[in-house]
Structure formats: C-alpha cells, structure tokens
Design an enzyme around this catalytic site. Structure first.
Site, PDB file in Angstrom:
ATOM      1  CG  HIS A  53      -1.432  -0.034  -2.743  1.00 32.30           C
ATOM      2  ND1 HIS A  53      -1.212   1.070  -3.537  1.00 32.30           N
ATOM      3  CD2 HIS A  53      -0.311  -0.182  -1.994  1.00 32.30           C
ATOM      4  CE1 HIS A  53      -0.014   1.563  -3.286  1.00 32.30           C
ATOM      5  NE2 HIS A  53       0.555   0.823  -2.344  1.00 32.30           N
ATOM      6  CE1 TYR A 319       3.301  -6.982  -0.790  1.00 27.05           C
ATOM      7  CE2 TYR A 319       3.114  -7.432  -3.126  1.00 27.05           C
ATOM      8  CZ  TYR A 319       3.475  -6.588  -2.097  1.00 27.05           C
ATOM      9  OH  TYR A 319       4.009  -5.365  -2.383  1.00 27.05           O
TER      10      TYR A 319
END
Length: 330
Positions: A53, A319
C-alpha cells in the site's frame, strides 16, 4: 497485502496480540523480518515508502457514531460522541509508481482520534478475505512468487506449491478477479477482513467484523475508460469530489454466530449475519500525509480485543519492521 505499523503498546492501548495466538514475541519478530525481506523483493526497495500500500492519499474526516454499538462495547469511538479521524486511501501495490488501474485491490485505513487521547485504527480493503490463513502460508506463497520471478525455482515446483494453498487462497483470488476499476475511492465497499471481539460493560464478548459501505453506492469503470485515466486518477477524482460535496461511508458491524471462524481470514461468514449501523464517516478535506502516520489494525482500545486470527496478530511486528526500514531511509 501488509502495510506497516508501530507497536500498539507504545500508544497506551490494550495489548495481548501474541497472547491471543499463543506465539512468542521472538518468533513473530524473526518471521516479520523475513516477511518484509520478501515484500521488498516484489518490486524492489522504494526509500521512504511503506512496503505495501505504498502510495496513499490522506484526508481529514469526522466520524459520528450512531450509538447502536454502545450496548456491545465500551470503545470510546463507538459511543455517541463525534470523533475526529484521518483516512488514508491506497492501492495494494508495493510499488508507489504503479498506476491506479494496475493495482486491483484498494485500501481504506481509518485512524480514530480518541477523546481522551491516543488513537485506534480500522483497516479495510476491497476484497472480503485474505489469500493466506497463516503467516507460514503467506510466507511460502510470497517466497515462491519471488523465487519463480527470479528464475530460482522451476515453474512445475512453483505450481505444486501454489496448488497446496489453493484451498485457502481460492476465495481471495475469485474476489480479485471480480474486481472492476473503481470510479472513485469514495465508491468502494471496504471490508475489514479480520475478526475482532467487542467487550461490553459486563465483560461479555462478541466476535464481529467491520464493513465500510459507501453512501454513494458502489460505482465502477470499464477497463477501457479506466485505461484512459491518469495514473493517479483516484486521488485527483477524490480531491475534486470533496470540494463539491463531502462523501461519506456507513460503518456496519457484523456479528458472528456459533461456528463462524474467528481465526481464518480466508473464510467469509454467511451473508445473513446480524448487522448494525454503527455510525457515519464523512470525508472533509484532503491533507498531506502526517509525518509518521501509522495505521495499526492491532491497536485496539478498551472495549475491543483481538481475535485468535494468526494473520491479524502477525501484522504488528511485520508492520513495525517495515516502519523501521522506512524511517531509516530505506
């Protein structure tokens, strides 16, 4: 695809991600480093960008809860008080230069700014399920893809490995195949594919999923019309749309029933499950992406707990590793 986050315990929010899955922190961190390595092999390293993303468009928003969720959770952003929010729309690609048309799945991440400080996040995508059930299967599929592209694995072996995971990835692949180019970021239905647990004031726990329903309805383009658009047409369109009239989304909460899986993001729940309208999100104006903006789906406030979904719990350290590399200029 994974994007990036920070450790949610640093925000003063409830922890327990690894407690839910029974996996040790050290194992997750090691696997997270390997996962980000593989993500970097998909399209190379793009300094300063998320590992998935990669390119995004941010806007300021306001969320007005309906109050209908209050009997089921003490979470502050689901009561009756208006909540400020930041929304980040994105394609799913690891390459920030990829045209909107060439990145089929889209993402919508919402950061709710909690009344007493801190924040919580809700991450949605335009497909209802993930393609991997566990971190191990995610890693094997990604590694197989990268090794095949690099000519390091025979195609027959790659096909054998992918076939081994076809059962779990089938629904995701079918959903991707059905996707049409969106007319706007504001005309997609976004699914928060993981299960969460709502906790009420009496301590009762209920498994749920979340959905963002566009008030404008789902609107798509033909491949021909989308191909004629600029590479970043979705960002341009949304910026103009907000100037004309602020678009909005309804937040649905979907309640699971006995037998509905809570630990498998590749499986959908039956369509007849109870839904409530938990509130409305209004997009107000575009903003530059705030420095260090992190959309962490494991950062849950009091009144919401993580399920035993291993992919959801794996996201925290994956992440964090991505953020560390991005912040270091890599």
């Amino acid at each position: 695809m994974f994007s990036e986050t920070e450790n949610h315990q640093a925000n003063g929010l409830s922890g327990g991600a690894n407690e839910a899955s029974g996996t040790s922190d050290s194992l997750y961190v090691t696997a997270a480093e390997e996962a980000v390595d593989e993500l970097e092999h998909v399209s190379g390293v793009h300094p300063g960008y998320r590992r998935a993303h990669a390119r995004g468009f941010c806007c300021r928003a306001s969320f007005l809860p309906s109050g209908k969720a209050a009997p089921y959770t003490t979470a502050a952003h689901l009561q009756e008080r208006e909540i400020k929010a930041i929304v980040r729309f994105s394609g799913s690609s690891t390459d920030p230069a990829l045209a909107d048309l060439l990145s089929p799945a889209k993402g919508m991440a919402v950061q709710f700014l909690l009344p007493e400080g801190g924040h919580t996040n809700m991450v949605g995508v335009t497909v209802p399920v993930f393609f991997a059930r566990t971190p191990e299967s995610f890693m094997e599929m990604l590694t197989t893809l990268n090794r095949t592209k690099a000519g390091k694995m025979p195609k027959a072996e790659a096909l054998r490995r992918f076939a081994r995971h076809f059962g779990e990835s089938r629904q995701s692949l079918l959903a991707l195949k059905r996707l049409k180019p969106p007319a706007s970021y504001a005309t997609n239905l976004y699914y928060c594919i993981h299960v969460y647990i709502l906790v009420d004031s009496e301590g009762r726990r209920r498994p749920v999923k979340f959905e963002w329903i566009p008030d404008l309805g789902v609107q798509t383009l033909s491949i021909h019309d989308a191909a004629a658009m600029p590479d970043d047409y979705l960002e341009r369109e949304l910026e103009l749309r907000m100037l004309a009239h602020p678009p909005s989304f309804k937040l649905n909460i979907v309640f699971g029933e006995e037998g509905d899986p809570t630990n498998d993001p590749t499986k959908r729940w039956p369509s007849d499950r109870k839904r409530i309208d938990a509130g409305r999100l209004v997009l107000l104006e575009p903003i530059a992406e705030p420095p260090g903006l992190i959309m962490d789906p494991t950062a849950v406030p009091d009144g919401i707990a993580l399920s035993d979904d291993p992919i959801l719990n794996f996201r925290r350290d994956t992440y964090a590793e991505s953020l560390k590399r991005r912040s270091g200029g890599h």
